[in-house]
Write an enzyme that holds these catalytic residues in place. Structure first.
Site, PDB file in Angstrom:
ATOM      1  N   ARG A   1      43.745  25.107  33.467  1.00  0.00           N
ATOM      2  CA  ARG A   1      43.609  24.915  32.015  1.00  0.00           C
ATOM      3  C   ARG A   1      43.253  23.472  31.690  1.00  0.00           C
ATOM      4  O   ARG A   1      42.530  23.210  30.737  1.00  0.00           O
ATOM      5  CB  ARG A   1      44.911  25.340  31.328  1.00  0.00           C
ATOM      6  CG  ARG A   1      45.086  26.889  31.321  1.00  0.00           C
ATOM      7  CD  ARG A   1      46.544  27.263  31.202  1.00  0.00           C
ATOM      8  NE  ARG A   1      46.772  28.686  31.019  1.00  0.00           N
ATOM      9  CZ  ARG A   1      46.780  29.612  32.000  1.00  0.00           C
ATOM     10  NH1 ARG A   1      46.538  29.256  33.236  1.00  0.00           N
ATOM     11  NH2 ARG A   1      47.021  30.875  31.729  1.00  0.00           N
TER      12      ARG A   1
ATOM     13  N   GLY B   1      41.359  34.804  40.518  1.00  0.00           N
ATOM     14  CA  GLY B   1      41.375  35.654  39.334  1.00  0.00           C
ATOM     15  C   GLY B   1      41.525  34.844  38.057  1.00  0.00           C
ATOM     16  O   GLY B   1      40.935  35.170  37.018  1.00  0.00           O
TER      17      GLY B   1
ATOM     18  N   ARG C   1      39.499  43.405  42.217  1.00  0.00           N
ATOM     19  CA  ARG C   1      40.466  43.315  41.109  1.00  0.00           C
ATOM     20  C   ARG C   1      39.852  43.767  39.788  1.00  0.00           C
ATOM     21  O   ARG C   1      38.684  43.512  39.509  1.00  0.00           O
ATOM     22  CB  ARG C   1      41.008  41.879  41.015  1.00  0.00           C
ATOM     23  CG  ARG C   1      41.706  41.490  42.309  1.00  0.00           C
ATOM     24  CD  ARG C   1      42.292  40.116  42.266  1.00  0.00           C
ATOM     25  NE  ARG C   1      43.388  40.027  41.310  1.00  0.00           N
ATOM     26  CZ  ARG C   1      44.023  38.897  41.023  1.00  0.00           C
ATOM     27  NH1 ARG C   1      43.653  37.768  41.605  1.00  0.00           N
ATOM     28  NH2 ARG C   1      45.002  38.892  40.148  1.00  0.00           N
TER      29      ARG C   1
ATOM     30  N   GLN D   1      46.572  35.802  31.701  1.00  0.00           N
ATOM     31  CA  GLN D   1      45.127  35.613  31.873  1.00  0.00           C
ATOM     32  C   GLN D   1      44.359  36.271  30.740  1.00  0.00           C
ATOM     33  O   GLN D   1      43.398  35.702  30.223  1.00  0.00           O
ATOM     34  CB  GLN D   1      44.685  36.184  33.231  1.00  0.00           C
ATOM     35  CG  GLN D   1      45.236  35.382  34.406  1.00  0.00           C
ATOM     36  CD  GLN D   1      44.850  35.965  35.745  1.00  0.00           C
ATOM     37  OE1 GLN D   1      44.310  37.067  35.824  1.00  0.00           O
ATOM     38  NE2 GLN D   1      45.139  35.231  36.812  1.00  0.00           N
TER      39      GLN D   1
ATOM     40  N   ASP E   1      54.465  35.969  40.154  1.00  0.00           N
ATOM     41  CA  ASP E   1      53.888  35.579  41.448  1.00  0.00           C
ATOM     42  C   ASP E   1      54.960  35.361  42.519  1.00  0.00           C
ATOM     43  O   ASP E   1      54.630  35.088  43.679  1.00  0.00           O
ATOM     44  CB  ASP E   1      53.065  34.296  41.295  1.00  0.00           C
ATOM     45  CG  ASP E   1      51.823  34.538  40.439  1.00  0.00           C
ATOM     46  OD1 ASP E   1      51.322  35.674  40.411  1.00  0.00           O
ATOM     47  OD2 ASP E   1      51.360  33.576  39.794  1.00  0.00           O
TER      48      ASP E   1
ATOM     49  N   ARG F   1      50.560  43.816  46.463  1.00  0.00           N
ATOM     50  CA  ARG F   1      51.696  43.069  47.032  1.00  0.00           C
ATOM     51  C   ARG F   1      52.901  43.960  47.320  1.00  0.00           C
ATOM     52  O   ARG F   1      53.749  43.586  48.140  1.00  0.00           O
ATOM     53  CB  ARG F   1      52.077  41.911  46.097  1.00  0.00           C
ATOM     54  CG  ARG F   1      51.043  40.806  46.145  1.00  0.00           C
ATOM     55  CD  ARG F   1      51.355  39.619  45.256  1.00  0.00           C
ATOM     56  NE  ARG F   1      50.420  38.533  45.546  1.00  0.00           N
ATOM     57  CZ  ARG F   1      50.226  37.479  44.769  1.00  0.00           C
ATOM     58  NH1 ARG F   1      50.912  37.353  43.641  1.00  0.00           N
ATOM     59  NH2 ARG F   1      49.367  36.540  45.115  1.00  0.00           N
TER      60      ARG F   1
HETATM   61  C1  S3P Z   1      48.133  33.327  35.716  1.00  0.00           C
HETATM   62  C2  S3P Z   1      48.673  34.486  35.227  1.00  0.00           C
HETATM   63  C3  S3P Z   1      49.243  35.545  36.078  1.00  0.00           C
HETATM   64  C4  S3P Z   1      49.498  35.070  37.492  1.00  0.00           C
HETATM   65  C5  S3P Z   1      48.368  34.247  38.026  1.00  0.00           C
HETATM   66  C6  S3P Z   1      48.107  33.033  37.153  1.00  0.00           C
HETATM   67  C7  S3P Z   1      47.588  32.353  34.774  1.00  0.00           C
HETATM   68  O1  S3P Z   1      48.308  36.622  36.134  1.00  0.00           O
HETATM   69  O2  S3P Z   1      49.741  36.161  38.349  1.00  0.00           O
HETATM   70  O3  S3P Z   1      48.669  33.800  39.344  1.00  0.00           O
HETATM   71  O4  S3P Z   1      47.340  31.182  35.166  1.00  0.00           O
HETATM   72  O5  S3P Z   1      47.392  32.699  33.599  1.00  0.00           O
HETATM   73  P1  S3P Z   1      48.308  37.807  35.040  1.00  0.00           P
HETATM   74  O6  S3P Z   1      47.831  37.264  33.778  1.00  0.00           O
HETATM   75  O7  S3P Z   1      47.353  38.818  35.627  1.00  0.00           O
HETATM   76  O8  S3P Z   1      49.728  38.307  35.007  1.00  0.00           O
END
Ligand code: S3P
Length: 439
Positions: free
Chosen positions: A24, A92, A120, A167, A318, A349
């Protein structure tokens, strides 16, 4: 790489910068006019993928000799058309947040990724961003490789999050930055709030109202102007989890991890470990970069299995792989549920942890949405005479979790591929060595 029974771990270590905050900080700095500086940025592959993409869209991003990152942004709405596909590697977070940024620019971009990322689901972001006016051509199952076309002006969205995902929330907020009017997100289950904190820090007009049932209503006024910032990234609690659990399960250990981010939307693992009886103490509590931080000391001692309430899941999403490892050494049964999201992380996982733990002699049952683990009451797991091979499937957290588990087996274990660790914790093996865990 093989991990064998370790003597007591001892020492004080730091962990790299928080991955979520690092992504970010690069993205928002790239949208501010002027120079932002970021100290403590995680220099892992995932974050470097974000840096490369932001450069491809016009930002200037440089690291000086002291390790400070200097970012000259293009201003909200000023991103440029990238000339080539954006390679997101394993990340991701980069993929989904950047889709948000691009959605409200008149830019066409193609996203590619490694085998794990290409499996994904992306519909969770393409759906709301389509409502804002972006269009997508994805591979079957809404997966990468994917090409998107953003639009300007985009249409402000009023959206209730169907899945607890920071996310998705962040993708919509980032799209909302360059969208006229008010973008509104209803978040029934709170997820990590780094985007909200940092957007405010950069001067965006963002409000969070919390309803009596805990639902968060986030509103962002679009066409924002962001002002450059000096950011200090706290240590990543998701990385700190590994040396902490290593100390809890390896007899005689006493380890301190300094500068660990303890944002309440991230710190669920430490609460769960405390309710399992873990000997954890928190000192030097302070604020770093607008986030609560402390040093955490973990001492070896007995753990007791518990039923982990499903509503803590978002605050430790996580950390389940390493919690499962801790549970395998606890007294009695640990039950987890409500973890369907773990099936769509860098790997499935639930299945990988259940399979790997069973392979080293743990008693595990995999359910549809969780694991039930019968712990050893502190005894080492058998492992095997010839170390059994654990498959990490391009998932850094699976690799690190089993590395830690291996320290408390009789026979040791071998992780097939430790390279994915470079996505989030490049110094992981060196850190274990400095604590005396490896020869
Ligand atoms: C993250 C949100 C989480 C997390 C990922 C980082 C982020 O994912 O698992 O490692 O930085 O916003 P999700 O939004 O899919 O839960």
């Amino acid at each position: 790489m093989t991990f064998t029974p370790a003597p007591a771990l001892s020492g004080t270590v730091g962990v790299p910068g928080d991955k979520s905050i690092s992504h970010r900080s690069l993205m928002l700095s790239a949208l501010a006019v002027g120079e932002s500086r970021v100290e403590g940025l995680l220099e892992g592959e995932d974050v470097l993928a974000t840096a490369t993409a932001m450069r491809a869209m016009g930002a200037t991003i440089e690291r000086d000799e002291a390790g400070i990152w200097h970012i000259h942004g293009v201003g909200v709405g000023g991103l440029l058309q990238p000339e080539t596909a954006l390679d997101m590697g394993n990340s991701g977070t980069s993929t989904r947040l950047l889709m948000g940024l691009i959605a409200s620019h008149a830019i066409t971009a193609t996203f590619t990724g490694d085998a794990s990322l290409s499996k994904r689901p992306m519909a969770r972001v393409t759906q709301p961003l389509s409502l804002m006016g972006a269009s997508f051509t994805a591979s079957p199952g809404d997966r990468l490789p994917l090409t998107m076309r953003g639009t300007c002006p985009a249409v402000p969205l009023d959206y209730r999050l169907p899945v607890a995902s920071a996310q998705v929330k962040s993708a919509i907020l980032l799209a909302g930055l360059n969208t006229p009017g008010i973008t509104r997100i209803v978040e029934p289950i709170p997820t990590r709030d780094h985007s909200e904190r940092m957007l405010r820090g950069f001067g965006a007009d963002l409000n969070v109202d919390i309803e009596p049932d805990g639902t968060r209503i986030i509103t962002l006024t679009g066409e924002a102007e962001l002002h450059p910032q000096q950011i200090v990234v706290p240590g990543d609690p998701s990385s700190a989890a590994f040396p902490i659990v290593a100390a809890l399960i390896t007899p005689g250990s006493h380890v301190t991890v300094t500068n660990v981010g303890l944002n309440p939307t991230r710190a669920g693992l430490f609460d769960v470990l405390l309710s399992m009886g873990a000997d954890l103490s928190f000192s030097n509590r302070r604020e770093v970069g607008g986030e609560p931080v402390a040093d955490i000391t973990a001492r070896y001692g007995p753990l007791t299995g518990i039923d982990v309430p499903p509503d803590v899941a978002p605050s430790m999403i996580d950390e389940f792989p390493i919690l499962f490892v801790a549970a395998a050494f606890a007294k009695g049964r640990t039950r987890t549920s409500g973890l369907d999201e773990l099936r769509v992380k860098e790997s499935d996982r639930l299945t990988l942890m259940a399979t790997g733990l069973a392979r080293i002699g743990a008693r595990v049952i995999e359910t549809e949405d969780g694991l039930v683990i019968e712990g050893t009451d502190g005894a080492p797991l058998p492992g095997a005479d010839s170390p059994p091979l654990i498959t990490a499937s391009l998932d850094h957290r699976i690799a690190m979790s089993f590395a830690v588990a291996g320290l408390a087996t009789r026979g040791g274990l071998t992780v097939d591929d430790m390279r994915p660790v470079a996505t989030s914790f490049p110094g992981f093996v060196a850190m274990l060595r400095s604590l005396g865990a490896l020869p």
